[in-house]
Every structure is written in structure tokens, then in C-alpha cells.
Scaffold this motif. Structure first.
Motif, mmCIF file in Angstrom:
data_model
loop_
_atom_site.group_PDB
_atom_site.id
_atom_site.type_symbol
_atom_site.label_atom_id
_atom_site.label_comp_id
_atom_site.label_asym_id
_atom_site.label_seq_id
_atom_site.Cartn_x
_atom_site.Cartn_y
_atom_site.Cartn_z
ATOM 1 N N VAL A 162 -16.861 44.771 -26.283
ATOM 2 C CA VAL A 162 -18.458 44.505 -24.977
ATOM 3 C C VAL A 162 -18.253 43.555 -24.821
ATOM 4 O O VAL A 162 -18.625 42.275 -25.315
ATOM 5 C CB VAL A 162 -18.943 45.128 -25.488
ATOM 6 N N THR A 163 -17.808 42.418 -23.636
ATOM 7 C CA THR A 163 -17.612 41.582 -23.063
ATOM 8 C C THR A 163 -18.410 40.888 -21.619
ATOM 9 O O THR A 163 -19.354 41.971 -21.028
ATOM 10 C CB THR A 163 -16.186 41.225 -22.296
ATOM 11 N N ILE A 164 -19.262 40.110 -22.054
ATOM 12 C CA ILE A 164 -20.568 39.301 -20.992
ATOM 13 C C ILE A 164 -19.722 38.632 -19.935
ATOM 14 O O ILE A 164 -19.371 37.567 -20.121
ATOM 15 C CB ILE A 164 -21.359 39.199 -21.660
ATOM 16 N N THR A 165 -20.408 38.810 -18.329
ATOM 17 C CA THR A 165 -19.575 37.695 -18.015
ATOM 18 C C THR A 165 -20.645 37.571 -17.136
ATOM 19 O O THR A 165 -21.682 38.295 -16.668
ATOM 20 C CB THR A 165 -18.483 37.709 -16.718
ATOM 21 N N THR A 166 -20.196 36.214 -16.611
ATOM 22 C CA THR A 166 -21.924 35.426 -15.355
ATOM 23 C C THR A 166 -21.090 34.714 -13.478
ATOM 24 O O THR A 166 -20.103 34.643 -14.169
ATOM 25 C CB THR A 166 -22.682 34.403 -15.496
ATOM 26 N N SER A 167 -22.198 35.563 -13.396
ATOM 27 C CA SER A 167 -20.938 35.213 -11.951
ATOM 28 C C SER A 167 -22.175 34.017 -10.493
ATOM 29 O O SER A 167 -23.310 34.914 -10.355
ATOM 30 C CB SER A 167 -20.047 36.114 -10.996
#
Length: 147
Positions: A142-147
Motif C-alpha cells: 500500500v503506497t501513499i503519494t502526494t501531489s
């Protein structure tokens, strides 16, 4: 006084990948409260004769594998919606699908995971909406990215 930042979750989206290259994600329209992924870690007992003496007789543990567990959400079901039809096809074929959960935060946060449709249960209450209870079994990271 604490400097607290909080974001409301209204407007969060659950999206289904089409498996293409590049992959396109489409919103699962009609999602209610989205729960998960429920990320947790398993532990293995590591107590041995020497460590039990040092720890005063307490058990000892070490972290093992992580599990994304499941994502759950009620969906206001539309049998004509192509994404809803795709979810049914994913269930019928036991297809591994990529998903995204997009949060209305600043910056926007996206939680990405792969999973199988674990259940897509019908719900037709006398007083209420026709729904399907979607449950996705997360497999892998499970990965979390922000933009």
C-alpha cells in the motif's frame, strides 16, 4: 495553543484501474463511506531462554509481514454503469486490479493498492437505496503519494 491542520474527507474517491498501459483510473461512482485499507503488521514471537531471563519473564516479539487487509464501501448500484459492470467482471474472473483512493487534502494524497474483489454483496432495503457492499482484499504494498 496547538497548531492543528485537519481536512474533511467529503469528496474522497475510490478509483478502479483499467489494466491498460498506461493505466487509466476511473472513479467508482456512488461510493459511500470508504473504510481501509487497514494496514497492519504481524508479529512473531522471538522469546528464547536467554531473552526471557533478561526481560524478566516477558515474551518478546519482532515485526514480520505487513498486510493491507481490506477496503470496504457501500456503492449506490447502477447496473448500467461500466465501472460497476467492470467490478462484477473482476469478481467473476478473480482478476487482480489496481485501485486508488484519492483524498481531498492539501497536497492531494493518493493511496494506491492492488486487490481482488472479495465480495460485492447486494443490498435492497425496503426503506433505502439499492446498493452493493464492495469489499476488496488488498494484496501487496500500500503506497501513499502526494501531489
Amino acid at each position: 495553543m496547538a497548531n492543528t491542520v485537519a481536512f474533511r474527507s467529503f469528496g474522497a474517491k475510490l478509483k478502479r484501474g483499467d489494466g491498460g498501459s498506461p493505466e487509466t483510473f476511473q472513479e467508482i461512482i456512488g461510493c459511500g463511506d470508504i473504510e481501509g485499507p487497514d494496514v497492519k503488521v504481524s508479529f512473531e514471537e522471538s522469546t528464547n531462554h536467554a531473552s526471557a531471563v533478561v526481560s524478566g519473564g516477558f515474551m518478546e516479539w519482532i515485526p514480520s509481514l505487513k498486510d493491507g487487509e481490506s477496503v470496504k464501501c457501500p456503492v449506490n448500484w447502477n447496473p448500467a454503469d461500466p465501472v460497476h459492470q467492470g467490478l462484477q467482471a473482476d469478481f467473476d474472473s478473480s482478476r487482480l486490479v489496481n485501485f486508488q483512493e484519492v483524498f481531498p487534502t492539501i497536497p492531494q494524497a493518493t493511496v494506491a493498492f492492488s486487490g481482488y474483489i472479495e465480495s460485492f454483496r447486494f443490498k435492497a432495503p425496503v426503506k433505502g437505496l439499492t446498493q452493493r457492499e464492495l469489499q476488496i482484499k488488498v494484496t501487496g504494498a500500500v503506497t501513499i503519494t502526494t501531489s
